[in-house]
Design an enzyme around this catalytic site. Structure first.
Site, PDB file in Angstrom:
ATOM      1  N   ASP A  44     -73.989 -12.410 -29.164  1.00 16.43           N
ATOM      2  CA  ASP A  44     -73.512 -12.294 -30.538  1.00 16.43           C
ATOM      3  C   ASP A  44     -73.742 -13.583 -31.320  1.00 16.43           C
ATOM      4  OD1 ASP A  44     -71.524 -13.831 -29.369  1.00 16.43           O
ATOM      5  OD2 ASP A  44     -69.878 -12.469 -29.854  1.00 16.43           O
ATOM      6  N   SER A  45     -74.294 -14.598 -30.661  1.00 14.48           N
ATOM      7  CA  SER A  45     -74.768 -15.794 -31.365  1.00 14.48           C
ATOM      8  C   SER A  45     -75.846 -15.442 -32.378  1.00 14.48           C
ATOM      9  CB  SER A  45     -75.310 -16.821 -30.367  1.00 14.48           C
ATOM     10  OG  SER A  45     -76.231 -16.228 -29.477  1.00 14.48           O
ATOM     11  N   ASP A  83     -73.703  -8.834 -25.401  1.00 15.13           N
ATOM     12  CA  ASP A  83     -72.339  -9.222 -25.752  1.00 15.13           C
ATOM     13  C   ASP A  83     -71.574  -8.055 -26.373  1.00 15.13           C
ATOM     14  OD1 ASP A  83     -71.707 -11.814 -24.976  1.00 15.13           O
ATOM     15  OD2 ASP A  83     -72.708 -12.714 -26.703  1.00 15.13           O
ATOM     16  N   LYS A 111     -71.202  -8.235 -21.540  1.00 13.06           N
ATOM     17  CA  LYS A 111     -70.377  -9.442 -21.403  1.00 13.06           C
ATOM     18  C   LYS A 111     -69.285  -9.413 -22.451  1.00 13.06           C
ATOM     19  CE  LYS A 111     -71.858 -13.602 -22.812  1.00 13.06           C
ATOM     20  NZ  LYS A 111     -70.823 -13.989 -23.825  1.00 13.06           N
ATOM     21  N   GLU A 113     -65.616 -11.692 -23.819  1.00 16.55           N
ATOM     22  CA  GLU A 113     -64.865 -12.935 -23.747  1.00 16.55           C
ATOM     23  C   GLU A 113     -63.427 -12.665 -23.337  1.00 16.55           C
ATOM     24  OE1 GLU A 113     -67.372 -14.913 -27.477  1.00 16.55           O
ATOM     25  OE2 GLU A 113     -65.174 -14.956 -27.495  1.00 16.55           O
ATOM     26  N   GLU A 180     -68.089 -21.605 -20.836  1.00 16.30           N
ATOM     27  CA  GLU A 180     -68.515 -22.332 -22.033  1.00 16.30           C
ATOM     28  C   GLU A 180     -67.539 -23.450 -22.368  1.00 16.30           C
ATOM     29  OE1 GLU A 180     -70.189 -21.631 -26.558  1.00 16.30           O
ATOM     30  OE2 GLU A 180     -69.604 -19.913 -25.346  1.00 16.30           O
TER      31      GLU A 180
END
Length: 256
Positions: A44-45, A83, A111, A113, A180
């Protein structure tokens, strides 16, 4: 085939360090796959380096699906993960629905968070047969609330929480965890305590591998390049030079 790729990544722990990079489109996925990168992440960057958002929180499921489809058309030999964007894991039911949407778009793993706070969601995804990659430490989707990007694990409370989260993800069946901006000694301890690989980004040299935003590595990210990128190739400067040279040839063509 997907399970073989997941087994390969998981089996690299203790034997071979994992190099992972982000891919947001067909061409980049093709290029990174040809370089032998074993794990590609449609991150999602892309919100910041492709779509021009201020942070990752604005990225939608539809945008993630669009970019996953583009990267998946490259048919990479690498494992292609995606993401789960902000808000897509609110409940176990919504997490599973959104994970299935990403898989339908071409992702081979997802993935998300978080750790124990989203454990029911993670278990629902894994129970449905979808490979899951964890993400602990600094969580970009929380960065706005937390007032920026901060190293995690500096306090004893954070250290114990991170270790507990890592062990919970390991026990739930995740095949790896991205760490991270975790303090290096804590990342080393987490790596030693769990059976699955840790893939660091700004978390010191003792993780089982490393992941970078590819445009940071290449020096084409607009503006800021994080300090954990030890060497950036500054391709943006070469691209600008190529465009300027071409433009000058158009404006002032060579005389016959």
């Amino acid at each position: 085939m997907t399970l073989d790729k997941v087994t390969r990544i998981r089996g690299m722990k203790g034997h071979e360090r994992i190099a992972a990079l982000t891919a947001y489109d067909f061409a980049m996925a093709k290029t990174l796959d040809a370089a032998g990168v074993p794990l590609l992440l449609v991150g999602d960057s892309l919100g910041m380096v492709v779509l021009g958002y201020a942070d990752t929180t604005c990225v939608t499921m539809a945008e993630m699906e669009h970019h996953v489809r583009a990267a998946a058309r490259a048919k990479p030999q690498a494992l292609l993960a995606a993401d789960m964007p902000n808000g897509s894991c609110a409940t176990p039911a919504s997490a599973l629905e959104n994970a299935r949407r990403l898989v339908a778009a071409g992702a081979e793993a997802v993935k998300a968070e978080g750790g124990r706070n989203i454990l029911p969601q993670i278990k629902a995804i894994i129970a449905a047969g979808i490979p899951f990659l964890g993400h602990l430490g600094m969580l970009p989707q929380n960065a706005v609330v937390e007032g920026g990007y901060h190293v995690k694990g500096k306090t004893e409370e954070e250290r114990l929480g991170l270790i507990a989260d890592a062990m919970a993800l390991d026990n739930a069946g995740a095949f790896g965890i991205v760490l991270e901006l975790v303090a290096a000694p804590v990342a080393q301890e987490m790596t030693a305590k769990i059976s699955i690989p840790t893939i660091g980004i700004g978390s010191g040299p003792h993780c089982d591998g490393e992941i970078l935003v590819t445009t940071d590595l290449l020096g084409t990210s607009p503006g800021f390049i994080p300090k954990h990128v030890k060497k950036s190739w500054h391709f943006a400067e070469q691209m600008r030079a190529a465009v300027v040279e071409w433009k000058e040839g158009v404006i002032r063509p060579a005389r016959p």
